[in-house]
Scaffold this active site. Structure first.
Site, PDB file in Angstrom:
ATOM      1  N   LYS A 171       1.859  -2.255  -6.034  1.00 22.23           N
ATOM      2  CA  LYS A 171       0.754  -3.159  -6.339  1.00 22.23           C
ATOM      3  C   LYS A 171      -0.557  -2.680  -5.725  1.00 22.23           C
ATOM      4  O   LYS A 171      -1.622  -3.132  -6.091  1.00 22.23           O
ATOM      5  CB  LYS A 171       1.078  -4.588  -5.903  1.00 22.23           C
ATOM      6  N   LYS A 198       1.805   4.320   4.838  1.00 22.57           N
ATOM      7  CA  LYS A 198       0.715   3.343   4.981  1.00 22.57           C
ATOM      8  C   LYS A 198      -0.326   3.806   5.983  1.00 22.57           C
ATOM      9  O   LYS A 198      -1.507   3.508   5.838  1.00 22.57           O
ATOM     10  CB  LYS A 198       1.267   1.965   5.376  1.00 22.57           C
ATOM     11  N   LYS A 221       6.670   5.524  -6.489  1.00 22.26           N
ATOM     12  CA  LYS A 221       7.144   4.176  -6.855  1.00 22.26           C
ATOM     13  C   LYS A 221       5.993   3.321  -7.407  1.00 22.26           C
ATOM     14  O   LYS A 221       4.832   3.537  -7.032  1.00 22.26           O
ATOM     15  CB  LYS A 221       7.828   3.499  -5.655  1.00 22.26           C
TER      16      LYS A 221
END
Ligand code: TYM
Length: 339
Positions: free
Chosen positions: A207, A122, A204
């Site tokens: 969203k 992130k 993965k």
């Protein structure tokens, strides 16, 4: 669930889990976590939350954020979270979460947090906003879980590292002060634990992916779901068989298995002699049918804000009481003067 029911269920094992109400809830969230959340309600004392405090580690646009919270709450009710059986609240409504998180921050090491792969990913993705919350995110997650003395935490495989850290924090705290926190175990499904991107199957399904064809949203229309599966990246072998170097097909088999309950051998047999086109259509149709009733219920729930409020307020009140007991215990052990 009433407080009395919550108390009488105290002998049952406790489940805690949460999901961030950011953007679209995907088929990955659904198969990796939510499907289990629903099943577990029958046999456990389940406590679920929308992790809105976690969500602000990434900048949120206020109006959209609020709408996403309502949408996620309605969607989880539509998936089958039942507030008569379980608690389901909004994390920021229960003040003990932020309070215990601060405390646990002081029992979590810089080195441990630096090793979290989600933090590394992130912070690479949001390099303009590597805030302290993004770094200490797992301490808040540990607080969520430990406040309820949870035995089991149903999550997808991507949360395994955070759970390990939660266990380490609990053990460290208990090692200093005695038995304050239950040390929880993960509950990771056999199939669906790591649903991969339909476009880059080594990554993965997420969203926050910019390529909308890479994920299926639980609220995608049937024709969109079919189109996304038809476009899914596979390989040139044209043989529905689980194996090395076949990430795309492995992923589709995982999804098909998680939705239909069929084993990989059964799937291989079903598609013997058939091409990828037939297989992709079958996976798409199975997913459409799985999500159809969820979508229908969602369209009812989202219209009824008063009902949503009634549900999350009731759950938050009970959660506050249960979690306050653990917080008081921790606070006392540390040596703070009680109010
Ligand atoms: P979040 O919101 O990213 O994801 C919610 C749940 O969905 C699972 N999941 C997946 N499973 C399989 N395949 C995928 N591609 C996939 N993507 C997501 C996640 O493993 C998760 O179970 N930090 C958490 C929320 C949280 C939490 C907690 C979870 C906050 N406090 C306490 C458990 C206990 C998160 O961001 O999940």
């Amino acid at each position: 669930m009433s407080e009395q029911t919550a108390q009488s269920q105290e002998r049952k094992k406790v489940i805690f889990s949460a999901i961030q109400p950011t953007g679209t809830i995907t088929l990955g969230n659904y198969l990796g976590a939510l499907k289990n959340w629903i099943k577990l309600q029958e046999d456990f004392n389940c406590i679920y939350a929308l992790a809105d405090l976690h969500a602000i580690t990434v900048r949120q646009e206020p109006a959209k954020f609020r709408a996403n919270i309502y949408e996620a709450y309605a969607l989880l009710l539509a998936c089958g979270v039942d507030v008569e059986k379980s608690l389901f609240f909004i994390q920021s409504h229960v003040s003990t979460h932020a309070q215990l998180a601060w405390i646990l921050n002081c029992y979590t090491q810089f080195g441990e947090l630096s090793r979290m792969t989600q933090f590394k990913d992130k912070s690479a993705k949001h390099s303009d906003n590597i805030n302290a919350g993004l770094f200490t995110y797992p301490a808040l997650m540990a607080a969520d879980i430990l406040l309820y003395q949870a035995d089991l935490v149903p999550v997808g495989a991507d949360q395994k590292q955070h759970l390990e850290l939660t266990r380490n924090i609990a053990e460290r705290f208990n090692g200093i002060y005695g038995n304050v926190f239950k040390v929880p175990d993960g509950y990771i499904p056999k199939t669906g634990a790591r649903v991969m991107s339909l476009q880059e199957p080594a990554k993965k399904m997420s969203k926050s992916d910019e390529n909308i064809n890479s994920y299926v949203a639980v609220l995608d229309k049937p024709e969109v779901i079919m189109k996304k599966f038809k476009r899914a990246v596979t390989d040139s072998e044209a043989c529905v068989k689980y194996g090395e170097g076949k990430d795309g097909i492995n992923n589709l088999m995982g999804i098909y298995s998680a939705v239909t309950g069929k084993t990989y051998e059964e799937i291989e047999k079903e598609f013997e002699g058939k091409g990828y086109g037939d297989f992709k259509t079958a996976v798409g149709e199975a997913v459409v049918e799985e999500l159809r009733p969820v979508q229908e219920r969602f369209s009812q729930f989202i219209k009824d804000k008063a009902y949503l409020k009634e549900c999350y307020e009731k759950s938050a009140q009970i959660a506050e009481k249960i979690s306050q007991r653990t917080l008081d215990k921790a606070v006392k052990k540390i040596g703070f003067v009680l109010k």
